[in-house]
Design a protein around this motif. Structure first.
Motif, PDB file in Angstrom:
ATOM      1  N   PRO A 271      45.633  41.233  20.983  1.00 46.39           N
ATOM      2  CA  PRO A 271      46.656  40.238  20.621  1.00 46.39           C
ATOM      3  C   PRO A 271      46.262  39.260  19.522  1.00 46.39           C
ATOM      4  O   PRO A 271      47.121  38.564  18.999  1.00 46.39           O
ATOM      5  N   THR A 272      44.977  39.206  19.182  1.00 45.85           N
ATOM      6  CA  THR A 272      44.543  38.233  18.170  1.00 45.85           C
ATOM      7  C   THR A 272      43.834  38.893  16.990  1.00 45.85           C
ATOM      8  O   THR A 272      43.107  38.234  16.258  1.00 45.85           O
ATOM      9  N   ALA A 273      44.047  40.184  16.799  1.00 44.93           N
ATOM     10  CA  ALA A 273      43.338  40.926  15.750  1.00 44.93           C
ATOM     11  C   ALA A 273      43.573  40.344  14.357  1.00 44.93           C
ATOM     12  O   ALA A 273      42.700  40.409  13.493  1.00 44.93           O
ATOM     13  N   SER A 274      44.759  39.768  14.124  1.00 45.47           N
ATOM     14  CA  SER A 274      45.092  39.243  12.799  1.00 45.47           C
ATOM     15  C   SER A 274      45.045  37.717  12.737  1.00 45.47           C
ATOM     16  O   SER A 274      45.508  37.118  11.767  1.00 45.47           O
TER      17      SER A 274
ATOM     18  N   PHE B 181      44.306  32.124  23.835  1.00 41.97           N
ATOM     19  CA  PHE B 181      43.499  32.257  25.047  1.00 41.97           C
ATOM     20  C   PHE B 181      43.540  31.002  25.923  1.00 41.97           C
ATOM     21  O   PHE B 181      43.532  31.116  27.160  1.00 41.97           O
ATOM     22  N   ASN B 182      43.599  29.849  25.312  1.00 44.14           N
ATOM     23  CA  ASN B 182      43.715  28.630  26.114  1.00 44.14           C
ATOM     24  C   ASN B 182      45.029  28.611  26.892  1.00 44.14           C
ATOM     25  O   ASN B 182      45.083  28.131  28.038  1.00 44.14           O
ATOM     26  N   TYR B 183      46.075  29.148  26.278  1.00 39.63           N
ATOM     27  CA  TYR B 183      47.361  29.214  26.983  1.00 39.63           C
ATOM     28  C   TYR B 183      47.292  30.205  28.151  1.00 39.63           C
ATOM     29  O   TYR B 183      47.820  29.933  29.232  1.00 39.63           O
ATOM     30  N   LEU B 184      46.622  31.331  27.938  1.00 40.75           N
ATOM     31  CA  LEU B 184      46.469  32.312  29.017  1.00 40.75           C
ATOM     32  C   LEU B 184      45.690  31.711  30.186  1.00 40.75           C
ATOM     33  O   LEU B 184      46.029  31.934  31.352  1.00 40.75           O
ATOM     34  N   LEU B 185      44.646  30.953  29.886  1.00 41.35           N
ATOM     35  CA  LEU B 185      43.872  30.292  30.940  1.00 41.35           C
ATOM     36  C   LEU B 185      44.739  29.303  31.716  1.00 41.35           C
ATOM     37  O   LEU B 185      44.591  29.137  32.925  1.00 41.35           O
ATOM     38  N   LYS B 186      45.661  28.685  31.026  1.00 34.62           N
ATOM     39  CA  LYS B 186      46.543  27.688  31.636  1.00 34.62           C
ATOM     40  C   LYS B 186      47.547  28.321  32.599  1.00 34.62           C
ATOM     41  O   LYS B 186      47.874  27.725  33.648  1.00 34.62           O
ATOM     42  N   ILE B 187      48.033  29.544  32.294  1.00 34.92           N
ATOM     43  CA  ILE B 187      49.110  30.148  33.089  1.00 34.92           C
ATOM     44  C   ILE B 187      48.649  31.242  34.036  1.00 34.92           C
ATOM     45  O   ILE B 187      49.454  31.829  34.748  1.00 34.92           O
ATOM     46  N   LYS B 188      47.353  31.530  34.088  1.00 32.81           N
ATOM     47  CA  LYS B 188      46.887  32.733  34.776  1.00 32.81           C
ATOM     48  C   LYS B 188      47.001  32.691  36.299  1.00 32.81           C
ATOM     49  O   LYS B 188      46.939  33.734  36.951  1.00 32.81           O
ATOM     50  N   GLU B 189      47.176  31.526  36.891  1.00 33.30           N
ATOM     51  CA  GLU B 189      47.051  31.361  38.337  1.00 33.30           C
ATOM     52  C   GLU B 189      47.848  32.382  39.157  1.00 33.30           C
ATOM     53  O   GLU B 189      47.325  32.977  40.092  1.00 33.30           O
ATOM     54  N   ASN B 190      49.098  32.609  38.831  1.00 35.45           N
ATOM     55  CA  ASN B 190      49.936  33.520  39.617  1.00 35.45           C
ATOM     56  C   ASN B 190      50.286  34.791  38.856  1.00 35.45           C
ATOM     57  O   ASN B 190      51.305  35.423  39.138  1.00 35.45           O
TER      58      ASN B 190
ATOM     59  N   SER C 145      43.279  43.976  25.959  1.00 37.81           N
ATOM     60  CA  SER C 145      42.332  44.872  25.292  1.00 37.81           C
ATOM     61  C   SER C 145      41.717  44.126  24.120  1.00 37.81           C
ATOM     62  O   SER C 145      42.388  43.339  23.437  1.00 37.81           O
ATOM     63  N   SER C 146      40.436  44.349  23.900  1.00 37.15           N
ATOM     64  CA  SER C 146      39.736  43.625  22.839  1.00 37.15           C
ATOM     65  C   SER C 146      38.522  44.413  22.378  1.00 37.15           C
ATOM     66  O   SER C 146      38.028  45.295  23.082  1.00 37.15           O
ATOM     67  N   HIS C 147      38.038  44.073  21.191  1.00 37.69           N
ATOM     68  CA  HIS C 147      36.773  44.621  20.707  1.00 37.69           C
ATOM     69  C   HIS C 147      35.810  43.498  20.323  1.00 37.69           C
ATOM     70  O   HIS C 147      34.695  43.741  19.883  1.00 37.69           O
ATOM     71  N   LYS C 148      36.254  42.246  20.522  1.00 37.98           N
ATOM     72  CA  LYS C 148      35.460  41.096  20.111  1.00 37.98           C
ATOM     73  C   LYS C 148      34.600  40.574  21.259  1.00 37.98           C
ATOM     74  O   LYS C 148      35.103  40.262  22.331  1.00 37.98           O
ATOM     75  N   GLU C 149      33.309  40.460  21.000  1.00 31.24           N
ATOM     76  CA  GLU C 149      32.375  39.980  22.017  1.00 31.24           C
ATOM     77  C   GLU C 149      32.660  38.526  22.406  1.00 31.24           C
ATOM     78  O   GLU C 149      32.484  38.141  23.564  1.00 31.24           O
ATOM     79  N   ASN C 150      33.102  37.714  21.444  1.00 29.90           N
ATOM     80  CA  ASN C 150      33.323  36.297  21.747  1.00 29.90           C
ATOM     81  C   ASN C 150      34.526  36.055  22.658  1.00 29.90           C
ATOM     82  O   ASN C 150      34.730  34.954  23.154  1.00 29.90           O
ATOM     83  N   HIS C 151      35.317  37.096  22.902  1.00 31.56           N
ATOM     84  CA  HIS C 151      36.446  36.966  23.832  1.00 31.56           C
ATOM     85  C   HIS C 151      35.996  37.002  25.286  1.00 31.56           C
ATOM     86  O   HIS C 151      36.726  36.557  26.174  1.00 31.56           O
ATOM     87  N   LYS C 152      34.825  37.546  25.530  1.00 36.02           N
ATOM     88  CA  LYS C 152      34.397  37.779  26.915  1.00 36.02           C
ATOM     89  C   LYS C 152      34.323  36.509  27.744  1.00 36.02           C
ATOM     90  O   LYS C 152      34.463  36.549  28.966  1.00 36.02           O
ATOM     91  N   LYS C 153      34.126  35.387  27.088  1.00 34.85           N
ATOM     92  CA  LYS C 153      34.046  34.114  27.825  1.00 34.85           C
ATOM     93  C   LYS C 153      35.380  33.742  28.466  1.00 34.85           C
ATOM     94  O   LYS C 153      35.421  32.902  29.385  1.00 34.85           O
ATOM     95  N   TYR C 154      36.469  34.344  28.000  1.00 31.11           N
ATOM     96  CA  TYR C 154      37.784  34.038  28.553  1.00 31.11           C
ATOM     97  C   TYR C 154      38.150  34.928  29.745  1.00 31.11           C
ATOM     98  O   TYR C 154      39.124  34.646  30.444  1.00 31.11           O
ATOM     99  N   PHE C 155      37.389  36.002  29.956  1.00 33.60           N
ATOM    100  CA  PHE C 155      37.767  36.994  30.951  1.00 33.60           C
ATOM    101  C   PHE C 155      37.045  36.793  32.282  1.00 33.60           C
ATOM    102  O   PHE C 155      35.865  36.487  32.324  1.00 33.60           O
ATOM    103  N   ASP C 156      37.783  37.006  33.368  1.00 31.92           N
ATOM    104  CA  ASP C 156      37.200  36.937  34.706  1.00 31.92           C
ATOM    105  C   ASP C 156      36.503  38.242  35.065  1.00 31.92           C
ATOM    106  O   ASP C 156      35.582  38.259  35.895  1.00 31.92           O
ATOM    107  N   ARG C 157      36.933  39.318  34.447  1.00 29.32           N
ATOM    108  CA  ARG C 157      36.343  40.642  34.738  1.00 29.32           C
ATOM    109  C   ARG C 157      36.433  41.506  33.488  1.00 29.32           C
ATOM    110  O   ARG C 157      37.443  41.493  32.785  1.00 29.32           O
TER     111      ARG C 157
END
Length: 203
Positions: A159-162, A172-181, A187-199
């Motif tokens: 979603p952020t390739a460009s 990603f900050n918005y996704l963290l905000k709404i993820k509760e329910n 999908s990603s290929h960027k290593e720096n995205h991993k900090k946003y993922f729970d799994r």
């Protein structure tokens, strides 16, 4: 599953079994061709597998029923922009009420697309079309499409390739905000995205 364009069977997943839970963001990683997009398409019901089953809340569903029975938001890699205004491009509908317009304007502000919030881009006519927007703007419009109806399941394919770092962080900050329910799969290929993922899921 059968690739309709090439009319041949692709075997991407063997003995793949995974349980996605609400309240988590899943990062989907793998080399090009490993099946990241295919997995998202299977979950969304866009591809019918030759074998395998899918369950929602422990109940089995036919793959082609998923989008009919559940609210699923999906942002693809290459967002299609039609020759229409910002409102129609985000809702993909022609009949939009005042509340939807208000909601769209809020999202435009959040995701740094405020230049499209002026009345010109909410009207019909030649001057209102956004068909020539940039790649990064397309991706953000695609993201708004995916979250607009407050879906339980959000699927995001690169979603952020460009996007630059600033706009990427907003997503990603918005996704963290709404993820509760929600279940969110990215999908990603960027290593720096991993900090946003729970799994992390490595294909």
């Amino acid at each position: 599953y059968v690739n309709k364009n090439e009319k041949k069977i692709f075997s991407k997943f063997k003995n793949f079994n995974f349980k996605f839970k609400k309240g988590k963001i899943y990062g989907l990683y793998g080399k090009s061709g490993s099946g990241k997009t295919s997995l998202l398409n299977l979950i969304a019901g866009f591809i019918k597998p030759n074998n395998g089953k899918i369950f929602f809340n422990n109940r089995e569903y036919k793959f082609y029923d998923l989008t009919r029975k559940f609210e699923i938001g999906y942002s693809v890699q290459d967002t299609t922009i039609i020759d229409e205004n910002i409102l129609i491009n985000t809702t993909l509908r022609y009949d939009n009420n005042f509340e939807i317009k208000k909601k769209i304007k809020e999202y435009l502000k959040i995701f740094n697309l405020n230049k499209f919030s002026i009345s010109k881009y909410f009207e019909t006519g030649f001057n209102s079309s956004i068909k020539n927007i940039s790649g990064g703007e397309k991706q953000r419009v695609g993201f708004i499409r995916a979250i607009l109806n407050d879906p339980d399941l959000i699927l995001l394919d690169e979603p952020t390739a460009s996007l630059d770092y600033k706009n990427e962080k907003k997503i990603f900050n918005y996704l963290l905000k709404i993820k509760e329910n929600k279940i969110i799969i990215v999908s990603s290929h960027k290593e720096n995205h991993k900090k946003y993922f729970d799994r992390i899921i490595n294909l």
